[in-house]
Enzyme design. Structure first.
Site, PDB file in Angstrom:
ATOM      1  N   SER A 122      29.436   0.260 -15.335  1.00 63.34           N
ATOM      2  CA  SER A 122      29.717  -0.258 -13.990  1.00 63.34           C
ATOM      3  C   SER A 122      30.270  -1.677 -13.947  1.00 63.34           C
ATOM      4  CB  SER A 122      28.452  -0.183 -13.118  1.00 63.34           C
ATOM      5  OG  SER A 122      28.206   1.144 -12.723  1.00 63.34           O
ATOM      6  N   LYS A 173      33.480  -2.074 -12.203  1.00 63.65           N
ATOM      7  CA  LYS A 173      33.576  -2.261 -10.756  1.00 63.65           C
ATOM      8  C   LYS A 173      34.117  -3.639 -10.393  1.00 63.65           C
ATOM      9  CE  LYS A 173      29.994   1.013  -9.148  1.00 63.65           C
ATOM     10  NZ  LYS A 173      29.507   1.695 -10.338  1.00 63.65           N
ATOM     11  N   SER A 205      25.279  -1.031  -7.194  1.00 63.84           N
ATOM     12  CA  SER A 205      26.269  -0.378  -8.052  1.00 63.84           C
ATOM     13  C   SER A 205      26.565   1.019  -7.536  1.00 63.84           C
ATOM     14  CB  SER A 205      25.765  -0.315  -9.504  1.00 63.84           C
ATOM     15  OG  SER A 205      26.833  -0.235 -10.406  1.00 63.84           O
TER      16      SER A 205
END
Length: 463
Positions: A155, A158, A213
């Site tokens: 993640s 991101k 997340s």
């Protein structure tokens, strides 16, 4: 999804710039905060997770969505040793040849550091496959370990999603989520708890991306941006524009997919670019907030969410790091734990990225990051840089070819200082009659600083 009254931290890191982004949907489980997450095989390719509950935050339950998971990087079987016993699989080695973007030493395997007399030694118990410590403003790399090793990012990708989509939509814009927006998320995806047929502001969605997340938030913002495929293409173009040449994007949320990789170096570039944006700084530094819930008796409720960045929010075995102000954590079975953090001490602002510690203890990525922050703040003036974080192509041209874009439209070929000295200075060269001719004085040094406002966190409504 559980609701609770958690105090709001509308933390804004440095003071600065803009926002926007899309997200997905799915089911989720209400669990107390500070839980650990363990993967359990659920399919031949994908893996699901179970969450182990920990102590609730101040007696208040908040949703801790499962972290992203996917296919294991290596077979589960343990090879036998020469005596017929069992031993752990040998850890993979970094490739012999890696990118030299930012300096020749950054392309070398192993730890790169150049200590001056009196400089503190690096921590001797670091186990991450790759890590990098850099100055967030000057871009000087103080030390690194396999900085350009292409690894699954989880993640932390991101951050690139935010760099790409966040500037596109005003934070007060509202969007009603359609069922199709939440389709296609991977099994075990981390979620903030977005519901179809309910409306959310862009501000809400970005808080879901950064604090929880939430892949559901990413997929919703991607839908707003024209769909997942379009968003992935734009993210790849953004990575190229930032000279992040180690990165190949397959999913917008960082969920494991074949061929999806990045590096500690590139993740630091994504963080550094994002921190130029005030909204990015706000979202990644927010500790906790209230998130829109379902409608009951004609009234829209809310529930509390807390940031899963444990150097920001803390945990039973990790304290919030002094001066921390973001940015993004991640975990999948393939990537292990990944984390990029930014912190300030005095006037100095450092970025640290850690990827996949071999030591599989709870919160190990945060613990190793904290050690590197401590070392970096103590050693910053006592080391020679071993490279630098390059600027985007709009400023420096294609870093792979050493192209430095200088003085407006004048583009000159350049050679990186392999030692990383002078903050990764470029030696400017001009092509004349097919030969490289060194321009006046043999070297034209480019020192690029990206000034950032003072880092700050707002807690409990105190600004």
């Amino acid at each position: 999804m559980g609701s609770g009254s958690i105090r709001r931290s509308a933390g804004a890191l440095f003071r600065g710039v803009v926002s926007g982004a899309p997200a997905p949907t799915g089911t989720f489980t209400d669990v107390p905060t500070s839980s650990a997450v363990h993967p359990i095989t659920a399919a031949p390719v994908r893996r699901r997770i179970l969450t182990r509950t920990g102590a609730a935050l101040a007696g208040t339950a908040v949703l801790l969505p499962p972290l992203l998971l996917a296919a294991p990087a290596h077979a589960d079987e343990k090879p036998k040793d020469g005596k017929g016993g069992q031993h752990a699989p040998k850890a993979p080695a970094p490739p012999a040849g890696m990118s030299k973007v930012g300096g020749g030493r950054l392309g070398q395997a192993g730890t790169q550091v150049q200590l001056k007399p009196g400089a503190p030694k690096l921590p001797d118990d670091l186990t991450a496959r790759s890590w990098i410590v850099s100055d967030a403003e000057s871009g000087k790399v103080l030390a690194s370990h396999n900085a350009h090793w292409q690894l699954p990012p989880a993640s932390t990708l991101k951050m690139l999603f935010a760099d790409t989509v966040l500037p596109k939509f005003p934070k007060d814009q509202k969007y009603t989520v359609k069922p199709a927006d939440l389709a296609g998320m991977g099994d075990g995806s981390s979620l903030v708890g977005i519901k179809e047929n309910l409306s959310y502001t862009v501000h809400d969605l970005w808080l879901g991306v950064f604090l929880r997340s939430g892949n559901d938030a990413v997929h919703t913002l991607s839908a707003m941006n024209g769909g997942t495929a379009k968003t992935v293409q734009e993210m790849q173009k953004q990575a190229e524009a930032l000279n992040a040449t180690d990165t190949h994007v397959v999913t917008p949320d960082g969920y494991d997919a074949p061929g999806q990789v990045s590096s500690a170096y590139d993740l630091s570039l994504f963080a550094r670019a994002g921190l130029q944006n005030a909204d990015f700084r706000e979202y990644c530094s927010t500790v906790s907030t209230q998130f829109p819930g379902e409608v009951k008796d004609g009234k829209r409720g809310t529930f509390g969410i807390q940031n899963t960045n444990r150097l920001l929010s803390g945990d039973y075995d990790v304290k919030p790091y002094p001066g921390i102000a973001g940015v993004k954590n991640g975990y999948t079975t393939n990537a292990g734990s990944t984390f990029t953090g930014v912190a300030q001490r005095g006037e100095r602002k450092l970025l640290v990225t850690v990827m996949n510690p071999e030591k599989k203890e709870h919160n190990e990525a945060y613990k190793e990051t904290a050690k590197l922050f401590d070392w970096g703040f103590a050693a910053a003036d006592k080391v020679e840089p071993v490279g630098r974080l390059v600027g985007p192509r709009s400023e420096e041209g294609d870093a792979r070819t050493g192209g430095a874009k200088l003085d407006g439209d004048r583009t000159r070929a350049g050679l990186e200082d392999a030692s990383g000295g002078s903050g990764g200075a470029w030696t400017a060269l001009a092509i004349t009659g097919g030969a490289l001719v060194v321009l006046g004085g043999l070297a034209l040094l480019v020192h690029r600083r990206w000034p950032l406002p003072e880092l700050m966190r707002r807690r409990g409504g105190k600004h």
